[in-house]
Scaffold this active site. Structure first.
Site, mmCIF file in Angstrom:
data_model
loop_
_atom_site.group_PDB
_atom_site.id
_atom_site.type_symbol
_atom_site.label_atom_id
_atom_site.label_comp_id
_atom_site.label_asym_id
_atom_site.label_seq_id
_atom_site.Cartn_x
_atom_site.Cartn_y
_atom_site.Cartn_z
ATOM 1 N N GLU A 606 0.822 -1.213 0.000
ATOM 2 C CA GLU A 606 0.000 0.000 0.000
ATOM 3 C C GLU A 606 0.852 1.258 0.000
ATOM 4 O O GLU A 606 0.534 2.245 -0.671
ATOM 5 C CB GLU A 606 -0.921 -0.008 1.227
ATOM 6 C CG GLU A 606 -1.870 1.184 1.305
ATOM 7 C CD GLU A 606 -2.872 1.206 0.172
ATOM 8 O OE1 GLU A 606 -2.751 2.109 -0.694
ATOM 9 O OE2 GLU A 606 -3.746 0.331 0.133
ATOM 10 N N LYS A 682 5.140 5.070 -9.439
ATOM 11 C CA LYS A 682 3.854 5.049 -8.742
ATOM 12 C C LYS A 682 2.678 4.934 -9.710
ATOM 13 O O LYS A 682 1.757 4.140 -9.498
ATOM 14 C CB LYS A 682 3.710 6.299 -7.867
ATOM 15 C CG LYS A 682 4.658 6.316 -6.679
ATOM 16 C CD LYS A 682 4.534 7.612 -5.879
ATOM 17 C CE LYS A 682 5.485 7.614 -4.696
ATOM 18 N NZ LYS A 682 5.418 8.883 -3.920
#
Length: 815
Positions: A606, A682
């Site tokens: 996460e 990302k």
């Protein structure tokens, strides 16, 4: 009348024997007592060792003999007082001399038969019972010694003789009816056949001696005194949470003792059961402890399962072949062949297809078993009707036991589900028609993991223990450890999670503690830790083989990321804030996902995007619920957002970047953030999690840095270029200000394509008012086509990154 038996640990030395005598003195005030004693702890093994050395013509047997002699003479010196000491020592020396002569005979004739073995090992109990009797007579005058060989009659099956019940019961009854002593001390384990030869009742036979006496005299109770306070729910040496069982049935006790509960010799129960004599398991070193009561019916507040036990060093033998189907007699021939060679069968299971028969035997019998079975079926093997016996070693049997299991649904389901969830592979299963025992064959290396797992499943408040192995304890890692320390009690109480940090490593040192590292002193201990490499750290984690093991990567190291597959293959979950693994080649990313599914090990990351923000969690929920991502717009670098929010005409770009690094918003090497590579990784991860096949090379990176900054060979050189090209950065700022815009480093994903770069955003854009180090992600989906689903919040900083890792730990624990 009561019968008490004291095991080897209870009479291991003078100090322990004194404790036994104190117990007997107290008991003698209320009851007439028969006391059965074992050899001094470890003596039987020493006697066997001496005999085996002697038969090999190894003079070291004399050293072993001297050690045996010294132990018994020391016991006499400490226990016997006054002039009687000389008499007792003389008697002991005489017995020891007789033992020495037998050993010398074995040495000379090179023969150590079962008959001779029985004669030699009997000295252990004969010596201990004599010493204890003489010590006891100093305080209890009406006490005496009786040689058990005079009242226990057996056949001539040496080393494991069969008791002649009628003759034995008659002899025991006759002796105790005429005996007037308050306490009678008897050696356990030893007996005689009808020809007067010494025999023994098998290892653990002292319990059996006591049970035979208790049954013959119809004792009010049989007490087995040992070094633990009863029978335990599991082996307390392997399962820290194991506890003593207050009451258990005869049948349950027999099952548990057969499957390795060593406080009770399995045959002991039968004589007591026949006469309905209660058995107590008591602790010599804690005589006031409740112990375990064994009776006809058991009572339990702990549910249908009473205990979990195991047998080590098992080999699985499989006889299989199409020629077995529909042909009678194969089972009989198999078991007859094993029986003729005195090979004990521990477990039996057969497929309903009749294609195979599987049996468990002790590992030291496996070689012999293969030889005799292959010989028995040589003809069928030659015709290829069956295969040669298959032998699998390195196994163990684990058993769940309880009388009431048969009336409770789902016991086997819970057993095998919990084992499967912890990657304990079950090789074979056996369950009797009584449903009192469910047995499974597992790998020997998984014994502890299986016991802990099953104990947690059946006996404990369902507190799940997570065993953490953390690599990288710099800024973020240290904060994570502190957060865990602060929340341990809360998680245990409210979420039923017991979080233990078992291993910690920095780039050079590593420390481990299977019971959990003290999180108040870890930083000092790691300075004295062992040298570490990725391989040595992994080996320790693997060898610990703990249930619910989690490897946590708090680094930005590529070599650490390459080890994830090793952990997943061992069913060790991986939690990472390191983005390298998930942004590497698509095939590598996919492999980690597949390994996670195949080996039932979670792979959570996460914090790869948005630090502590639930970005990936939300994206996964969208995809899993059937939604489809059409576009992603995001500011994903808290570092860059901090930099451009604080960069103005009063503050140089160099100073802002320096401040961001010092406050921990950038990586130690700020080039990773400012080059846009970090943001590209990302958006790549988000695209992949959205279901798109994409690699880093497919992402367009519009860098705002001068070429010299991008080519800088070191962090110091990079900072020099920021000063050199100060006007370049000032011009970027001036342009944005003139257009009444804010500078934001934006990541975009549209129609399967991604790009990152610095943008001027106007006041109508959701990114315009993004402050500080915040991140923002806009998900446009089939369900959110015009107004996106927005996630916004702090996306950089050690505290929020650590909390994101902590959230992954909790998520994994609750799954």
């Amino acid at each position: 009348m009561k019968v008490l038996k004291f095991g080897g640990t209870s009479v291991a030395n003078a100090e322990n024997i004194s404790k036994v005598i104190s117990i007997l003195e107290r008991e003698a005030k209320k009851n007439k007592i028969a006391v059965v004693v074992s050899a001094l702890g470890g003596t039987t093994d020493l006697l066997i060792e001496a005999g085996e050395l002697a038969t090999k013509k190894n003079n070291d047997y004399l050293k072993v003999f001297q050690h045996i002699s010294k132990r018994h003479q020391e016991a006499v010196q400490q226990l016997i007082k006054g002039p009687k000491k000389r008499t007792v020592l003389r008697q002991i020396d005489g017995k020891l001399e007789a033992l020495k002569q037998i050993l010398q005979g074995v040495y000379l004739i090179n023969e150590f038969s079962d008959k001779t073995r029985d004669k030699i090992v009997s000295f252990g109990e004969l010596l201990s019972s004599y010493i204890i009797s003489e010590a006891l007579q100093q305080t209890v005058k009406k006490s005496a010694l009786k040689d058990s060989r005079e009242i226990i009659v057996t056949d001539s099956a040496h080393t494991n003789a069969n008791v002649k019940s009628k003759e034995t019961t008659t002899a025991i009854s006759k002796f105790f009816k005429s005996n007037k002593d308050k306490i009678v001390v008897l050696p356990g384990f030893v007996s005689r056949d009808k020809e007067g030869n010494t025999t023994t009742l098998g290892r653990g036979g002292s319990d059996y001696t006591a049970a035979l006496i208790a049954a013959a005299v119809k004792a009010s109770v049989l007490e087995i005194w040992t070094d633990v306070s009863g029978m335990y729910t599991a082996n307390p040496k392997l399962v820290k949470q194991a506890f003593s069982i207050a009451q258990i049935s005869y049948q349950e006790a027999m099952e548990l003792s057969h499957f390795g509960a060593k406080v009770l010799y399995p045959p002991t129960v039968q004589p007591a059961l026949q006469k309905n004599i209660p058995i107590y398991i008591k602790n010599t070193f804690d005589p006031e402890a409740e112990g375990t009561l064994i009776t006809k019916k058991s009572k339990s507040k702990n549910g249908p399962v009473k205990g979990i036990s195991h047998i080590e060093n098992i080999a699985l033998l499989t006889l299989e072949g199409n020629g077995m189907i529909g042909v009678p007699g194969f089972s009989k021939r198999l078991f007859s062949a094993l029986s003729r060679s005195k090979i004990n069968v521990v477990l039996i299971t057969q497929a309903s297809s009749e294609h195979s028969i599987c049996v468990g035997v002790y590992s030291n019998d496996a070689k012999m078993a293969k030889a005799v079975v292959d010989k028995e079926f040589a003809y069928e093997i030659s015709l290829k009707k069956i295969k040669p016996l298959l032998v699998e070693a390195g196994l163990a049997v684990i058993a769940v036991v309880g009388d009431n299991m048969k009336s409770h649904q789902g016991i086997s389901g819970r057993m095998f589900r919990s084992l499967g969830q912890n990657n304990v592979n079950v090789r074979a299963i056996a369950q009797g028609a009584s449903e009192r025992n469910i047995s499974a064959v597992i790998a020997h290396k998984d014994i502890k993991k299986a016991l802990v797992t099953l104990h947690n499943t059946f006996f404990e408040k369902q507190i799940k223990t997570l065993n953490l192995f953390i690599v990288g304890v710099g800024n973020v890692g240290a904060i994570l450890l502190n957060q865990i320390k602060q929340q341990q009690a809360y998680l245990n109480e409210n979420l039923l999670l017991n979080i233990k940090v078992v291993g910690i490593s920095n780039s050079k040192k590593m420390i481990f503690n299977e019971n959990g590292i003290d999180l108040t002193t870890w930083s000092e201990k790691i300075k004295k830790g062992k040298p570490r490499t990725h391989q040595t750290f992994f080996k320790v984690v693997k060898d610990f083989n703990l249930s619910n093991s989690i490897f946590i990567d708090v680094t930005a190291n590529e070599d650490v990321a390459k080890t994830y597959r090793d952990y997943l293959k061992e069913s060790i979950s991986v939690i990472a804030c390191n983005k390298i693994a998930c942004s590497s080649k698509y095939s590598d990313y996919l492999e980690l996902k597949e390994l996670s599914r195949k080996y039932n090990a979670s792979f959570l990351f996460e914090t790869n995007v948005g630090a502590g923000l639930p970005v990936i969690y939300t994206l996964n929920n969208l995809i899993n619920s059937g939604d489809k991502i059409t576009s992603i717009q995001a500011v994903l670098s808290g570092s860059l957002n901090f930099i451009f929010n604080n960069f103005n005409e009063k503050t140089s770009f160099y100073d802002v970047v320096k401040q961001a690094q010092e406050e921990g918003y950038t990586e130690p090497d700020p080039r990773i953030d400012l080059s846009g590579v970090d943001v590209a990784r990302k958006i790549l991860i988000l695209a992949r999690e959205a279901g798109f096949k994409i690699d880093l090379k497919h992402i367009t990176n519009d860098s705002f840095l001068p070429k010299d900054s991008l080519k800088a060979k070191s962090v110091a050189d990079f900072y020099k270029t920021l000063k050199t090209y100060a006007s370049h950065f000032e011009a970027i700022y001036a342009s944005a200000k003139e257009n009444d815009c804010q500078l934001k480093y934006v990541a975009e994903f549209n129609n399967g394509k991604a790009k990152v770069g610095l943008k001027e955003v106007n006041s109508t854009h959701p990114f315009y008012n993004l402050q500080g180090k915040d991140n923002i992600v806009l998900f446009y989906t089939t369900r959110y086509p015009e107004q996106p689903l927005i996630i916004k919040g702090a996306g950089a900083g050690a505290e929020v990154t650590a909390s994101g890792l902590f959230a992954d730990i909790i998520t994994l624990g609750r799954n």
